[in-house]
Design a protein around this motif. Structure first.
Motif, PDB file in Angstrom:
ATOM      1  N   HIS A   1      -4.753  15.050  55.535  1.00 20.42           N
ATOM      2  CA  HIS A   1      -3.699  15.950  55.814  1.00 20.42           C
ATOM      3  C   HIS A   1      -4.206  17.040  56.441  1.00 20.42           C
TER       4      HIS A   1
ATOM      5  N   ALA B   1      -6.619  22.151  56.881  1.00 16.85           N
ATOM      6  CA  ALA B   1      -5.229  22.709  57.054  1.00 16.85           C
ATOM      7  C   ALA B   1      -5.408  24.042  56.634  1.00 16.85           C
TER       8      ALA B   1
ATOM      9  N   GLU C   1      -5.250  24.302  51.935  1.00 16.17           N
ATOM     10  CA  GLU C   1      -4.124  23.775  52.546  1.00 16.17           C
ATOM     11  C   GLU C   1      -2.888  24.629  52.548  1.00 16.17           C
TER      12      GLU C   1
ATOM     13  N   TYR D   1      -0.691  18.254  59.029  1.00 18.68           N
ATOM     14  CA  TYR D   1      -0.362  18.782  58.084  1.00 18.68           C
ATOM     15  C   TYR D   1       0.875  19.333  58.623  1.00 18.68           C
TER      16      TYR D   1
END
Length: 505
Positions: free
Chosen positions: A141, A107, A15, A239
């Motif tokens: 996310h 992400a 992420e 995200y």
């Protein structure tokens, strides 16, 4: 006896905030290869139902701590190895690869590449072929572009935030894959997929499934999944701290009947849009000064404060010193008899070396922080008494605690998130006995949430600033809620049928 399908496992997960100056290098992914992957996931090991149903072959997976953009060299190096290992699996199998579990977050930003996970899977498809069934598991996310949805046959994500169903989601992705691969030849077919773009982009701290409206939204998912003709339903919040066109909320429903999947995808998307005004932060918010004032007034102990702008588990660099500078400037904490404060944490490689060399009980002066992100505040010069030293942590490598007045500052060799009680107790710190615990995090992870008698979310600067508008997104699709509060017309939220992965894009 029916032939056991061969299923490969591959994927990269990180992420990444495109608003952080940090960069993520190849070693951060801690790659697992071959049997190491099978050992990580108990539900595909020999002797389990899924392990018995298929021959699971590990290629390479890499899961990095959230951080800054992944370097192109890191991506290319890991991708090349994934492709090479997949080719080896194919060459060593009489039948090739029947399925792929694509184990990703969703992400990941890479230098010079947009939509990194779709690009990774595109390259993988060149090796494994269009006929191979691909099942992806993701974080809610993550981001699902149309191209990523097209490259997959099955795609699902977590249904809780904080994520308490991580393994359940991964196992579901594998179970659906096995069910398709082991069905009767006359029944085996790729499910239909419909994709809906929802023009909403919110931080996780406003979409916790502990609270409404996200709680009610995600409670609809199993209801949809139970509908005849539906195999899986998923909602991605997206995200918020990266700036690509794919960064927005998405609904994907897969199944066997077009009316069932399309109707229910629209139902989920319309509900998401309907409740957009109701999303709010998971705790009371304020400036860090506001939060500290409230913590000092409150009788609730321990009182937790999230230093949210530099959350290393959302993509922050972890070394922004702004929050710690505010804490140490408070007159209430300047003496050892003041309220006990724990601050977790700040990286400082040279500082840790100096502290470890000095030893527990010694007074030292060191400089820490802002080696990566010095946009908001520079390095801090700290003088205090060494309280604890710990070697061998997977993320931090070395951890030290320096007591400055009544503040116990955790200083690490490399950045580390602090999510568990043991993260503190192993450093001879008792968070339950502290007055205030300041943690670089967004919403509190389950153990912290249970420990906190009360808590607030400090709206602090950093690579994962909760004030999204001041970050300056330029590439996201507009209009987008809450960046835009008025829309020229209501979004259509029309489900789009995504072609099967073996069809032309």
């Amino acid at each position: 006896m029916p032939r056991r399908p061969v299923i490969a496992v591959a994927g990269l997960a990180c992420e990444t905030s495109s608003f952080s100056p940090a960069r993520t290098l190849e070693p951060a992914f801690h790659p697992r290869r071959g049997d190491e992957i099978i050992e990580k996931y108990s539900f595909i090991q020999p002797g389990t139902p899924l392990g018995h149903a298929a021959s699971w072959q590990g290629s390479l997976i890499g899961h990095a701590l959230p951080g800054g953009v992944v370097t192109r060299d890191a991506f290319e190096g890991l991708t090349t190895e994934i492709l090479s290992r997949l080719a080896d699996i194919i060459s060593n199998s009489e039948t090739g690869i029947d399925g792929l579990w694509f184990d990703i977050h969703g992400a990941m930003c890479v230098e010079g590449i947009q939509d990194a996970e779709a690009e990774l899977l595109r390259r993988i498809r060149v090796i494994i072929g269009a006929e191979t069934i691909v099942s992806a598991s993701m974080d809610l996310h993550g981001n699902v572009s149309q191209q990523l949805a097209h490259q997959t046959d099955l795609i699902t994500c977590y249904r809780t935030a904080p994520h308490e169903d991580t393994m359940e989601t991964k196992e579901r992705a594998c179970r659906h894959l096995v069910e398709i691969l082991t069905s009767e030849p006359s029944e085996q077919r790729r499910p239909l997929k419909v994709w809906v773009q929802v023009p909403i982009l919110l931080p996780g701290e406003q979409t916790s499934t502990r609270l409404e409206p996200a709680k009610g939204l995600y409670q609809l998912v199993p209801q949809v999944e139970a509908t005849t003709g539906v195999l899986d339903a998923a909602i991605w919040v997206g995200y918020a701290w990266a700036d690509e066109p794919r960064n927005h909320a998405v609904v994907v429903v897969t199944g066997w009947e077009i009316n069932a999947v399309a109707t229910n995808a629209k139902r989920l998307a319309e509900y998401f849009w309907k409740v957009r005004h109701e999303f709010h932060f998971a705790a009371p918010t304020g400036s860090l000064d506001d939060c500290l004032d409230q913590a000092l007034i409150s009788r609730d102990r321990p009182f937790f404060i999230s230093d949210s702008g530099d959350n290393p588990t959302a993509g922050g660099s972890g070394d922004v010193t702004w929050g710690l500078s505010i804490v140490l400037s408070c007159p209430e904490f300047r003496h050892s008899t003041g309220p006990i404060v724990i601050y977790a944490s700040i990286p400082g490689s040279e500082a840790v070396d100096c502290i470890a060399a000095a030893g527990i009980g010694e007074t030292v002066t060191v400089t820490a922080g802002a080696e990566v992100d010095n946009i908001h505040h520079g390095p801090l010069r700290l003088t205090g008494i060494v309280h604890a030293i710990k070697l061998g942590d997977r993320d931090a490598l070395v951890e030290c605690v320096l007591r400055i007045g009544s503040v116990y500052v955790i200083i690490t060799k490399q950045r580390k998130p602090y999510h568990h009680k043991s993260d503190f107790t192993e450093l001879d710190l008792d968070p339950l006995s502290a007055d205030i615990v300041v943690v670089k995090i967004g919403y509190l992870e389950p153990e912290l949430f249970c420990m906190a008698a009360n808590w607030m979310l400090a709206l602090t600067p950093g690579g994962v600033d909760q004030d999204l508008v001041r970050l300056g997104h330029r590439q996201i699709c507009r209009p987008m809620w809450p960046f835009d509060r008025s829309f020229p017309h209501a979004p259509s939220l029309t489900p789009q049928l995504i072609p099967m992965s073996n069809d032309s894009a």
